[in-house]
Design a protein around this motif. Structure first.
Motif, PDB file in Angstrom:
ATOM      1  N   GLN A 538       0.826  -1.203   0.000  1.00 27.37           N
ATOM      2  CA  GLN A 538       0.000   0.000   0.000  1.00 27.37           C
ATOM      3  C   GLN A 538       0.862   1.255   0.000  1.00 27.37           C
ATOM      4  OE1 GLN A 538      -3.330   0.456  -0.339  1.00 27.37           O
ATOM      5  NE2 GLN A 538      -3.363  -1.730  -0.785  1.00 27.37           N
ATOM      6  N   ARG A 539       1.916   1.245   0.807  1.00 24.55           N
ATOM      7  CA  ARG A 539       2.782   2.418   0.828  1.00 24.55           C
ATOM      8  C   ARG A 539       3.525   2.567  -0.491  1.00 24.55           C
ATOM      9  NH1 ARG A 539       8.295   3.042   1.883  1.00 24.55           N
ATOM     10  NH2 ARG A 539       8.800   5.229   2.161  1.00 24.55           N
ATOM     11  N   GLY A 540       3.995   1.447  -1.054  1.00 27.17           N
ATOM     12  CA  GLY A 540       4.681   1.504  -2.335  1.00 27.17           C
ATOM     13  C   GLY A 540       3.783   2.033  -3.438  1.00 27.17           C
ATOM     14  N   LYS A 541       2.539   1.592  -3.441  1.00 26.47           N
ATOM     15  CA  LYS A 541       1.587   2.092  -4.435  1.00 26.47           C
ATOM     16  C   LYS A 541       1.367   3.596  -4.288  1.00 26.47           C
ATOM     17  CE  LYS A 541      -1.064  -2.206  -4.989  1.00 26.47           C
ATOM     18  NZ  LYS A 541      -2.401  -2.848  -4.829  1.00 26.47           N
ATOM     19  N   LYS A 542       1.299   4.045  -3.027  1.00 30.47           N
ATOM     20  CA  LYS A 542       1.083   5.474  -2.784  1.00 30.47           C
ATOM     21  C   LYS A 542       2.255   6.285  -3.316  1.00 30.47           C
ATOM     22  CE  LYS A 542      -1.731   8.390  -0.621  1.00 30.47           C
ATOM     23  NZ  LYS A 542      -3.182   8.471  -0.862  1.00 30.47           N
ATOM     24  N   ASP A 543       3.475   5.829  -3.047  1.00 28.67           N
ATOM     25  CA  ASP A 543       4.654   6.537  -3.543  1.00 28.67           C
ATOM     26  C   ASP A 543       4.677   6.550  -5.067  1.00 28.67           C
ATOM     27  OD1 ASP A 543       5.601   7.065  -0.983  1.00 28.67           O
ATOM     28  OD2 ASP A 543       6.708   5.185  -0.868  1.00 28.67           O
ATOM     29  N   ALA A 544       4.356   5.401  -5.666  1.00 25.11           N
ATOM     30  CA  ALA A 544       4.403   5.295  -7.126  1.00 25.11           C
ATOM     31  C   ALA A 544       3.353   6.176  -7.783  1.00 25.11           C
ATOM     32  CB  ALA A 544       4.211   3.831  -7.541  1.00 25.11           C
ATOM     33  N   VAL A 545       2.123   6.164  -7.271  1.00 22.56           N
ATOM     34  CA  VAL A 545       1.067   6.938  -7.911  1.00 22.56           C
ATOM     35  C   VAL A 545       1.322   8.436  -7.778  1.00 22.56           C
ATOM     36  CG1 VAL A 545      -0.570   7.169  -5.966  1.00 22.56           C
ATOM     37  CG2 VAL A 545      -1.432   6.980  -8.308  1.00 22.56           C
ATOM     38  N   MET A 546       1.900   8.867  -6.641  1.00 20.35           N
ATOM     39  CA  MET A 546       2.199  10.283  -6.486  1.00 20.35           C
ATOM     40  C   MET A 546       3.318  10.712  -7.432  1.00 20.35           C
ATOM     41  SD  MET A 546      -0.026  11.375  -4.462  1.00 20.35           S
ATOM     42  CE  MET A 546       0.597  13.031  -4.268  1.00 20.35           C
ATOM     43  N   ALA A 547       4.321   9.843  -7.625  1.00 21.37           N
ATOM     44  CA  ALA A 547       5.382  10.160  -8.580  1.00 21.37           C
ATOM     45  C   ALA A 547       4.813  10.235 -10.000  1.00 21.37           C
ATOM     46  CB  ALA A 547       6.487   9.109  -8.499  1.00 21.37           C
ATOM     47  N   LEU A 548       3.963   9.277 -10.369  1.00 16.75           N
ATOM     48  CA  LEU A 548       3.348   9.292 -11.697  1.00 16.75           C
ATOM     49  C   LEU A 548       2.437  10.505 -11.867  1.00 16.75           C
ATOM     50  CD1 LEU A 548       2.540   5.490 -12.120  1.00 16.75           C
ATOM     51  CD2 LEU A 548       4.267   6.817 -13.364  1.00 16.75           C
ATOM     52  N   PHE A 549       1.758  10.904 -10.804  1.00 17.76           N
ATOM     53  CA  PHE A 549       0.922  12.107 -10.879  1.00 17.76           C
ATOM     54  C   PHE A 549       1.778  13.328 -11.213  1.00 17.76           C
ATOM     55  CE2 PHE A 549      -0.564  15.960  -8.823  1.00 17.76           C
ATOM     56  CZ  PHE A 549      -1.818  16.110  -9.393  1.00 17.76           C
ATOM     57  N   ASN A 550       2.902  13.481 -10.511  1.00 22.16           N
ATOM     58  CA  ASN A 550       3.786  14.613 -10.800  1.00 22.16           C
ATOM     59  C   ASN A 550       4.297  14.572 -12.237  1.00 22.16           C
ATOM     60  OD1 ASN A 550       3.555  15.820  -8.334  1.00 22.16           O
ATOM     61  ND2 ASN A 550       5.607  15.282  -7.614  1.00 22.16           N
ATOM     62  N   LEU A 551       4.695  13.389 -12.701  1.00 24.56           N
ATOM     63  CA  LEU A 551       5.215  13.269 -14.063  1.00 24.56           C
ATOM     64  C   LEU A 551       4.141  13.541 -15.105  1.00 24.56           C
ATOM     65  CD1 LEU A 551       7.453  10.074 -13.658  1.00 24.56           C
ATOM     66  CD2 LEU A 551       8.154  12.471 -13.558  1.00 24.56           C
ATOM     67  N   SER A 552       2.906  13.200 -14.801  1.00 25.58           N
ATOM     68  CA  SER A 552       1.821  13.386 -15.773  1.00 25.58           C
ATOM     69  C   SER A 552       1.543  14.849 -16.068  1.00 25.58           C
ATOM     70  CB  SER A 552       0.536  12.714 -15.260  1.00 25.58           C
ATOM     71  OG  SER A 552      -0.003  13.432 -14.157  1.00 25.58           O
ATOM     72  N   THR A 553       1.963  15.745 -15.198  1.00 25.05           N
ATOM     73  CA  THR A 553       1.704  17.172 -15.415  1.00 25.05           C
ATOM     74  C   THR A 553       2.643  17.778 -16.452  1.00 25.05           C
ATOM     75  OG1 THR A 553       3.184  17.834 -13.606  1.00 25.05           O
ATOM     76  CG2 THR A 553       0.876  17.417 -13.047  1.00 25.05           C
ATOM     77  N   GLY A 572      -5.844   0.698 -13.707  1.00 28.12           N
ATOM     78  CA  GLY A 572      -6.062  -0.367 -12.735  1.00 28.12           C
ATOM     79  C   GLY A 572      -6.128   0.152 -11.306  1.00 28.12           C
ATOM     80  N   ALA A 573      -5.363   1.208 -11.013  1.00 30.61           N
ATOM     81  CA  ALA A 573      -5.347   1.781  -9.661  1.00 30.61           C
ATOM     82  C   ALA A 573      -6.660   2.459  -9.306  1.00 30.61           C
ATOM     83  CB  ALA A 573      -4.198   2.779  -9.538  1.00 30.61           C
TER      84      ALA A 573
END
Length: 726
Positions: A538-553, A572-573
């Protein structure tokens, strides 16, 4: 099973004589005498390593009282029918019970506290001993000795004790005071940028205070840090912060890296893993053969029924976990969940006392406690309050020692140095800046390729903590090969913690816009984040999705994110409540590109998941979901809009969000309703004006409507960003 509150008697660190004390109300006669005899005998055996003179005097007085209570106990036992005590005698005996109990608390406080803490509080603690002496003198003045039928020798002892207590004066140990003044003189020198002489430091800390090894220094530091975090007593935070930094410097200056463990991963040292913690509900480790523990009811949030991470009090006086009550209020509720009373306001006051109890209970049972957001913010504010020139200079000197070992020490010492830099960078922007300025970043990067899992984990986490200071982000990104090595750990990290912290580091670095393209272009970075989002904890997913969110901008990120599977991972998330909100936000940005919008719009599960978030998500989640659907319809074309418009529940959800959603959510809902209304498919035409939202909202969003017609739509996504500190 041990009582959940048993730890309090051991871990209590509050001011020894603060608060109110009461004698047991149900004790009288022989039961009261027996309780007094047992308590005084127990207290008279209390050891005390500090405040020796005052402690010895108090114990000597307690032994005289103990002889009184033993005599009364034996006298009562000799009577077949013990005579009743006069009410005045009973009252005095109860007051003596309180005195003995307060004495026990003070002696235990002195025996359990650290040397440095007692030294800093030396005048106040000496005053507490003096207060007890004056209190005993008053009690011996008023106690009706004639009614107790005492022997002559006991009366003489009590009279002598009364005179001694009456004449007693405040005694502050001159030796302890001399040590305290030396500590303050060291801080004064540090304020001017001058490091104290090592021989003087050894004389004061080792010879004077008896802190004989590195382990003892670490214990002292941890105790002082606990006092600062709990703040149960009045203290001069800059002074205590300076003493902590000075003690840490002395530890490495005088003993180096002796007696320090390095063989276990940081996350395993006396702690329960995050996965184990995530399985905790209203009980901890149920069904485990080696660990069974029930969470006290008062520690559980009435809304979520889970252990409270950040207890707060609402206007009705009820306590809830901050996350739960905040969501309750954001959903439009205006009443207290427990009492049903109307909330006078939405202010949330931290329940510091309960938070401290929960933290101590968790520490006693080895359970990590506190959300990263709440704990991190509190730690940062506390460290800021403790900051001083003396602390900064001491930490600067400590950093130089650690970086030197990181450069030229053995592999074992490099591992320890990385861990200590990780801890030093955990709080305080000054510490993070000092570590970067001392040249630690390239040396930590070398450890990222280490075959030692502990060294690798500590190194990547130290870089993560250093990166939180904005000016350090550029140093990290400009260090040759550093980004590549961080991605290497993300892919091939030897521990789960290392891989997760590498993802968190990319999240931290991607907060700077110009670094987003560099991260996206780094081979394997996006794919590794996508894999962590799909398969991580769960923590790994949170870190990954936040990094991908930043990159998506970043405008150019959509193509590699689509090719490397990040878009599919984000879709999927959407089905995972813990990361769905951030995933919807990232997709809202990515779907500005027609290819991405058409790809995602071609999957029924993506549309269904976004609609589900609109129905059950948080206010921010609903906002991001409706923004993603609006962008999907705007960029995906007529076919995608047809699929969205055919969702039967969508019209009702849009109307609900138009009335109760956030300002941005209402604006996005209005735009989405217009897109569905303009759809020329027969199914959409059948909806007619049902897609139109309230006219007032339409007028409010007239400017946005103009942007829609000109094809110049912008994407607004709500997101709370907090970099984890580990």
């Amino acid at each position: 099973m041990t009582s959940p509150f048993a730890f309090l008697s051991v871990r209590r660190r509050r001011s020894p004589l603060s608060g109110m004390f009461f004698a047991p109300g149900d004790l009288a006669g022989f039961a009261l005498i027996h309780a007094l005899a047992a308590l005084s005998a127990d207290v008279a055996r209390c050891p005390s390593r500090f405040q020796r003179c005052n402690a010895r005097s108090l114990v000597r007085r307690l032994r005289i009282l103990s002889s009184l209570f033993e005599f009364l106990e034996e006298s009562f036992a000799s009577f077949p029918l013990p005579p009743p005590f006069p009410s005045s005698a009973v009252l005095c005996l109860k007051e003596l019970y309180i005195f003995v109990y307060r004495s026990k608390i003070l002696l235990e406080y002195c025996s359990q506290s650290s040397r440095l803490w007692l030294l800093l509080k030396n005048p106040q603690i000496s005053g507490s001993f003096h207060d007890l002496a004056r209190e005993l003198a008053t009690l011996l003045d008023v106690i009706p000795l004639d009614d107790l039928l005492l022997t002559v020798d006991i009366r003489e002892h009590l009279e002598l004790l009364r005179r001694q207590c009456t004449r007693s004066e405040l005694f502050v140990d001159p030796y302890d005071e001399d040590l305290r003044r030396k500590i303050h003189s060291f801080l004064g020198r540090l304020e001017t940028g001058v490091l104290p002489d090592p021989a003087e430091l050894r004389s004061t800390f080792v010879d004077g205070l008896g802190i004989q090894d590195a382990r003892a220094f670490r214990t002292e530091i941890e105790f002082l840090e606990e006092q600062v975090f709990n703040q149960d007593e009045d203290m001069d935070l800059p002074v205590v912060g300076g003493v902590i930094a000075l003690t840490r410097y002395c530890r490495f200056l005088l003993f180096g890296f002796q007696d320090m463990e390095f063989g276990r991963p940081f996350g395993d040292q006396g702690r329960i893993s995050r996965r184990r913690l995530s399985s905790l509900g209203s009980s901890v480790g149920q069904g485990s053969a080696d660990f069974s523990l029930t969470i006290p009811k008062d520690f559980c949030c009435p809304i979520s029924l889970d252990l409270m991470n950040d207890p707060v009090v609402v206007s009705t006086g009820q306590t809830y976990d901050r996350a739960s009550i905040t969501q309750w209020i954001e959903e439009g509720h205006r009443t207290c969940p427990n009492s049903g009373q109307t909330l006078a306001n939405n202010r949330l006051m931290l329940n510091r006392a309960l938070r401290n109890l929960i933290s101590q209970w968790c520490a006693a049972y080895g359970i990590p406690h506190g959300t990263p957001e709440a704990t991190g913010a509190l730690a940062e504010s506390t460290v800021a309050a403790c900051s001083s020139k003396a602390a900064i200079e001491a930490n600067r000197a400590t950093t130089r020692i650690l970086v030197q070992q990181l450069s030229a020490g053995t592999q074992e010492w490099k591992t320890i140095a990385a861990r200590e830099l990780r801890l030093l960078a955990k709080t305080g922007k000054e510490n993070r800046s000092l570590i970067a300025e001392a040249g630690a970043i390239p040396l930590l990067c070398r450890l990222l390729h280490s075959t030692n899992p502990v060294a690798q984990e500590n190194a990547v986490t130290a870089i993560l903590n250093i990166s939180i200071h904005d000016s350090n982000k550029r140093w990290i990104m400009e260090e040759e090969g550093c980004l590549k090595l961080i991605v290497y750990v993300l892919i091939h990290g030897l521990t789960t913690e290392a891989r997760e912290n590498a993802a968190a580091t990319l999240f931290s670095l991607s907060a700077v816009h110009e670094f987003k393209k560099m991260i996206v272009d780094e081979q394997g970075a996006v794919m590794a984040l996508a894999n962590l989002l799909m398969q991580g904890s769960q923590r790994g997913k949170k870190d990954a999705v936040m990094a991908l969110f930043n990159l998506s901008t970043h405008l150019g990120s959509w193509s590699p994110m689509l090719d490397m599977g990040a878009v599919s991972a984000l879709v999927g998330a959407l089905r995972d409540e813990s990361v769905a909100e951030e995933a919807a936000g990232a997709l809202a940005f990515l779907m500005r590109q027609p290819i991405v919008a058409q790809t995602i719009g071609g999957e029924d599960t993506a549309i269904t998941s976004l609609v589900g978030i609109m129905r059950r998500g948080t206010p921010k989640g609903k906002e991001n979901a409706v923004a993603a659907l609006q962008e999907m319809c705007q960029s995906g074309g007529l076919a995608v809009t047809h699929k969205v418009a055919r969702m039967q529940v969508l019209r009702g959800l849009i109307r609900t969000i138009s009335l109760t959603g956030t300002k941005r959510a209402r604006r996005k809902a209005a735009l989405l309703s217009r897109l569905c209304q303009r759809c020329e498919a027969p199914t959409a035409m059948a909806f007619g004006n049902d897609w139109l939202v309230d006219r007032t909202l339409s007028r409010t969003n007239s400017v946005r409507g103009s942007s829609f017609r000109s094809g110049n739509l912008s994407v607004s996504v709500s997101m709370t960003i907090q970099v984890p500190v580990l």
